[in-house]
Design a protein around this motif. Structure first.
Motif, PDB file in Angstrom:
ATOM      1  N   SER A  19       0.845  -1.184   0.000  1.00  0.00           N
ATOM      2  CA  SER A  19       0.000   0.000   0.000  1.00  0.00           C
ATOM      3  C   SER A  19       0.887   1.244   0.000  1.00  0.00           C
ATOM      4  CB  SER A  19      -0.945  -0.042   1.207  1.00  0.00           C
ATOM      5  OG  SER A  19      -1.827   1.038   1.209  1.00  0.00           O
ATOM      6  N   ASP A  20       0.539   2.249   0.796  1.00  0.00           N
ATOM      7  CA  ASP A  20       1.415   3.421   0.889  1.00  0.00           C
ATOM      8  C   ASP A  20       2.086   3.506   2.253  1.00  0.00           C
ATOM      9  OD1 ASP A  20      -0.787   4.171   2.354  1.00  0.00           O
ATOM     10  OD2 ASP A  20      -1.006   6.145   1.435  1.00  0.00           O
ATOM     11  N   GLY A  21       1.927   2.462   3.052  1.00  0.00           N
ATOM     12  CA  GLY A  21       2.615   2.448   4.337  1.00  0.00           C
ATOM     13  C   GLY A  21       2.025   1.452   5.297  1.00  0.00           C
ATOM     14  N   GLY A  22       2.770   1.199   6.357  1.00  0.00           N
ATOM     15  CA  GLY A  22       2.353   0.254   7.384  1.00  0.00           C
ATOM     16  C   GLY A  22       3.459   0.060   8.399  1.00  0.00           C
ATOM     17  N   SER A  38      17.469  -5.547  15.202  1.00  0.00           N
ATOM     18  CA  SER A  38      16.177  -5.472  14.529  1.00  0.00           C
ATOM     19  C   SER A  38      15.230  -4.581  15.311  1.00  0.00           C
ATOM     20  CB  SER A  38      15.568  -6.861  14.372  1.00  0.00           C
ATOM     21  OG  SER A  38      16.407  -7.682  13.597  1.00  0.00           O
ATOM     22  N   LEU A  39      14.507  -3.734  14.584  1.00  0.00           N
ATOM     23  CA  LEU A  39      13.584  -2.783  15.211  1.00  0.00           C
ATOM     24  C   LEU A  39      12.237  -2.803  14.495  1.00  0.00           C
ATOM     25  CD1 LEU A  39      16.024   0.250  15.171  1.00  0.00           C
ATOM     26  CD2 LEU A  39      15.518  -1.186  17.143  1.00  0.00           C
ATOM     27  N   PRO A  40      11.144  -2.858  15.233  1.00  0.00           N
ATOM     28  CA  PRO A  40       9.841  -2.652  14.597  1.00  0.00           C
ATOM     29  C   PRO A  40       9.729  -1.173  14.227  1.00  0.00           C
ATOM     30  CG  PRO A  40       9.592  -2.897  16.968  1.00  0.00           C
ATOM     31  CD  PRO A  40      11.044  -3.099  16.666  1.00  0.00           C
ATOM     32  N   VAL A  41       9.284  -0.904  13.001  1.00  0.00           N
ATOM     33  CA  VAL A  41       9.191   0.478  12.528  1.00  0.00           C
ATOM     34  C   VAL A  41       7.941   0.668  11.686  1.00  0.00           C
ATOM     35  CG1 VAL A  41      11.699   0.880  12.491  1.00  0.00           C
ATOM     36  CG2 VAL A  41      10.561   0.012  10.447  1.00  0.00           C
ATOM     37  N   SER A  42       7.526   1.901  11.572  1.00  0.00           N
ATOM     38  CA  SER A  42       6.513   2.298  10.610  1.00  0.00           C
ATOM     39  C   SER A  42       7.223   2.687   9.327  1.00  0.00           C
ATOM     40  CB  SER A  42       5.719   3.494  11.129  1.00  0.00           C
ATOM     41  OG  SER A  42       5.054   3.176  12.322  1.00  0.00           O
ATOM     42  N   TYR A  43       6.558   2.484   8.189  1.00  0.00           N
ATOM     43  CA  TYR A  43       7.169   2.832   6.908  1.00  0.00           C
ATOM     44  C   TYR A  43       6.139   3.453   5.983  1.00  0.00           C
ATOM     45  CZ  TYR A  43       4.789  -1.051   4.590  1.00  0.00           C
ATOM     46  OH  TYR A  43       3.816  -1.882   4.067  1.00  0.00           O
ATOM     47  N   GLY A  44       6.647   4.156   5.001  1.00  0.00           N
ATOM     48  CA  GLY A  44       5.858   4.601   3.870  1.00  0.00           C
ATOM     49  C   GLY A  44       6.428   3.941   2.633  1.00  0.00           C
ATOM     50  N   TYR A  45       5.584   3.696   1.637  1.00  0.00           N
ATOM     51  CA  TYR A  45       6.038   3.026   0.416  1.00  0.00           C
ATOM     52  C   TYR A  45       5.536   3.801  -0.786  1.00  0.00           C
ATOM     53  CZ  TYR A  45       6.634  -0.590  -3.144  1.00  0.00           C
ATOM     54  OH  TYR A  45       7.000  -1.287  -4.276  1.00  0.00           O
ATOM     55  N   TYR A  46       6.442   4.047  -1.715  1.00  0.00           N
ATOM     56  CA  TYR A  46       6.094   4.764  -2.948  1.00  0.00           C
ATOM     57  C   TYR A  46       6.236   3.786  -4.101  1.00  0.00           C
ATOM     58  CZ  TYR A  46       5.515   8.811  -5.954  1.00  0.00           C
ATOM     59  OH  TYR A  46       5.035   9.722  -6.867  1.00  0.00           O
ATOM     60  N   TYR A  53      10.200   4.563   2.894  1.00  0.00           N
ATOM     61  CA  TYR A  53      10.537   5.755   3.667  1.00  0.00           C
ATOM     62  C   TYR A  53      10.298   5.482   5.141  1.00  0.00           C
ATOM     63  CZ  TYR A  53      10.873   8.114  -0.746  1.00  0.00           C
ATOM     64  OH  TYR A  53      11.264   8.473  -2.009  1.00  0.00           O
ATOM     65  N   PHE A  54      11.208   5.997   5.967  1.00  0.00           N
ATOM     66  CA  PHE A  54      11.147   5.774   7.407  1.00  0.00           C
ATOM     67  C   PHE A  54      11.371   7.095   8.133  1.00  0.00           C
ATOM     68  CE2 PHE A  54      13.036   2.087   5.345  1.00  0.00           C
ATOM     69  CZ  PHE A  54      12.185   1.075   5.751  1.00  0.00           C
ATOM     70  N   ARG A  55      10.680   7.280   9.238  1.00  0.00           N
ATOM     71  CA  ARG A  55      10.919   8.394  10.159  1.00  0.00           C
ATOM     72  C   ARG A  55      11.364   7.737  11.455  1.00  0.00           C
ATOM     73  NH1 ARG A  55       6.670  11.657   9.153  1.00  0.00           N
ATOM     74  NH2 ARG A  55       8.042  12.790   7.776  1.00  0.00           N
ATOM     75  N   ILE A 114       3.103   7.305   6.662  1.00  0.00           N
ATOM     76  CA  ILE A 114       3.857   6.589   7.690  1.00  0.00           C
ATOM     77  C   ILE A 114       3.022   6.612   8.967  1.00  0.00           C
ATOM     78  CG2 ILE A 114       5.975   6.493   9.051  1.00  0.00           C
ATOM     79  CD1 ILE A 114       7.398   7.908   6.747  1.00  0.00           C
ATOM     80  N   PRO A 115       2.537   5.442   9.399  1.00  0.00           N
ATOM     81  CA  PRO A 115       1.718   5.426  10.612  1.00  0.00           C
ATOM     82  C   PRO A 115       2.477   5.994  11.807  1.00  0.00           C
ATOM     83  CG  PRO A 115       1.648   3.301   9.498  1.00  0.00           C
ATOM     84  CD  PRO A 115       2.713   4.122   8.822  1.00  0.00           C
ATOM     85  N   THR A 116       1.768   6.687  12.648  1.00  0.00           N
ATOM     86  CA  THR A 116       2.354   7.253  13.869  1.00  0.00           C
ATOM     87  C   THR A 116       2.104   6.288  15.022  1.00  0.00           C
ATOM     88  OG1 THR A 116       1.929   9.483  13.097  1.00  0.00           O
ATOM     89  CG2 THR A 116       2.304   9.211  15.452  1.00  0.00           C
ATOM     90  N   VAL A 117       3.173   5.915  15.679  1.00  0.00           N
ATOM     91  CA  VAL A 117       3.078   5.023  16.828  1.00  0.00           C
ATOM     92  C   VAL A 117       3.753   5.711  18.005  1.00  0.00           C
ATOM     93  CG1 VAL A 117       3.693   2.758  17.739  1.00  0.00           C
ATOM     94  CG2 VAL A 117       3.186   3.017  15.304  1.00  0.00           C
TER      95      VAL A 117
END
Length: 146
Positions: A19-22, A38-46, A53-55, A114-117
């Motif tokens: 999709s565009d992120g998760g 290893s880290l759980p992260v939120s991402y964006g995908y283009y 993309y990661f913040r 990018i989902p905010t957690v």
């Protein structure tokens, strides 16, 4: 196909799944005698470029600053109505702070979701964040064989 548990995930299905992120798991290479970090992260995908993309947060005491220049693998997996899916991408992260706002990479960062957690012991606005892009050197996907 008796006994086959998975098949390659075609690009169009991969883009739909991402999709565009998760969320996913970003792993950083370490020494030969050490486990990866290893880290759980939120991402964006283009999807048009295939970039992730990661913040990433850098709270005080975080070791991420020592890791971001190392090779990474990024894994996304999950269940869909059609069964399980997974995607693995490898490469290196590129920090976007030095790029001009009009660059394609920065524009794409703004276009993804990018989902905010909130996982911090302090308000989010007190945590420094840095934006990164992963242009995969390799990317592969699998799906449950039906």
């Amino acid at each position: 196909m008796t006994g086959l548990r998975w098949v390659q995930l075609p690009e169009d299905e991969r883009n739909e799944f991402l999709s565009d992120g998760g969320t996913g798991v970003l792993s950083f290479a370490t020494g030969a005698d050490e486990s990866p970090t290893s880290l759980p992260v939120s991402y964006g995908y283009y999807a048009d470029s295939g970039d992730f993309y990661f913040r990433l947060s850098f709270p005080p005491g975080s070791s991420k600053a020592d890791l971001v220049e190392r090779p990474v693998s990024f894994v996304v997996h999950g269940e869909t109505d059609a069964g399980w899916r997974s995607v693995v991408a490898t490469g290196t992260l590129e920090e976007l702070a030095e790029l001009p706002e009009e660059s394609a990479a920065v524009q794409r960062m703004w276009a993804v979701s990018i989902p905010t957690v909130d996982m911090f012991d302090r308000p989010r606005d007190e945590i420094p964040f840095h934006d990164f892009r992963l242009v995969p050197e390799t990317i592969s996907g699998r799906k449950e064989a039906v």
